[in-house]
Design a protein around this motif. Structure first.
Motif: not given
Lengths: 114, 113
Positions: A34-36, A43-46, A74-78, A84-90
Motif C-alpha cells: 500500500w502506497y499513498r 508515492l510513499k510506502l505505508i 490485502f485490505p488497508l484499515r484507517l 492528514s490522511q487525505t490522499s490517493v491510495y494505491f
C-alpha cells in the motif's frame, strides 16, 4: 485478467470515522503493498506483505493497519481518520522471478477527510 | 536510505521531438529500476523494467537505460506525440521486491500538438 482491483474509487470521510480500503489481485503474486500519493509528491510506502500472514511497516504506517489472510487480498484499515490522511491510495502487487521483480498497480482510491 | 530524484519536474515540448527524462538514485545496490506512466486521476502503468544486470530496455518508441555505477537512469522518448502527455515516474527496487519501491516525484510531460 483483472490485475489489481481497488475499491472504492472515491470516498469522503468525516474526522474520526474509520474505513477499510479493499485491494485484491488475481495474479497469484506473493508481494503486496500500500502506497499513498500526495500532490506533487512521489508515492510513499505505508505497509507491505511478502505473503499471507506476514505484514510489515513501510515509511509512513502511522494511523493505518493491514492484514493479509489470503494471497489475493490485502485490505488497508484507517482508524480515526484525520485530515492528514487525505490522499490517493494505491495498492500494488509484484512477482519475483530470479532477479526480476515487477510491480503492478491498481487504479487508486481517492480519499478526502473533512 | 534510498532516495530517487527526477529532473526536470516538468517539461513541455512540441510534437515530434525526441526527449530524455532523467532519474538518479543514491544507493547503487538496486535489483531493478522501473519506469511508470501516470495519467491524471489514474493509476500507474508500468512502461519498462531494467534489471540491475542490464544496461537498457526498449519498448516501441521508449528506451530506458541504467548506469548503476553513477546512480542514473534515463527514459528516452522518440518522435513524441500528444498522447505521450502524462507524468512519468521512476522507482528503484532496493530489496528484490520484499520491501517495496522508492519513487521519485515524477516528471510532468506536455507534448504540444
Amino acid at each position: 485478467n483483472a490485475g489489481v482491483t481497488q475499491t472504492p474509487k472515491f470516498r469522503i470521510l468525516k474526522i474520526g470515522q474509520s474505513m477499510t480500503l479493499q485491494c485484491a489481485q488475481d495474479m497469484n503474486h506473493n508481494y503486496m503493498y500500500w502506497y499513498r500519493q500526495d500532490p506533487g509528491m512521489g508515492l510513499k510506502l505505508i505497509y507491505y506483505s511478502v505473503g499471507a500472514g506476514i505484514t510489515d511497516k513501510g515509511e509512513v504506517p502511522n494511523g493505518y493497519n493491514v492484514s493479509r489472510s489470503t494471497t489475493e487480498d490485502f485490505p488497508l484499515r484507517l482508524e480515526l481518520a484525520a485530515p492528514s490522511q487525505t490522499s490517493v491510495y494505491f495498492c500494488a502487487s509484484s512477482y519475483s522471478r530470479g532477479a526480476r521483480t515487477e510491480a503492478f498497480f491498481g487504479q487508486g482510491t481517492r480519499l478526502t477527510v473533512v | 536510505k534510498q532516495e530517487v530524484t527526477q529532473i526536470p519536474a516538468a517539461l513541455s515540448v512540441p510534437e515530434g521531438e525526441n526527449l530524455v527524462l532523467n532519474c538518479s538514485f543514491t544507493d547503487s545496490a538496486i535489483y531493478n529500476l522501473q519506469w511508470f506512466r501516470q495519467d491524471p486521476g489514474k493509476g500507474l502503468t508500468s512502461l519498462l523494467l531494467i534489471q540491475s544486470s542490464q544496461r537498457e530496455q526498449t519498448s516501441g518508441r521508449l528506451n530506458a537505460s541504467l548506469d548503476k555505477s553513477s546512480g542514473r537512469s534515463t527514459l528516452y522518448i522518440a518522435a513524441s506525440q500528444p498522447g505521450d502527455s502524462a507524468t512519468y515516474l521512476c522507482a528503484a527496487d532496493s530489496g528484490g521486491g520484499a520491501d517495496g519501491l522508492t519513487f521519485g516525484k515524477g516528471t510532468h510531460l506536455i507534448i504540444q500538438p
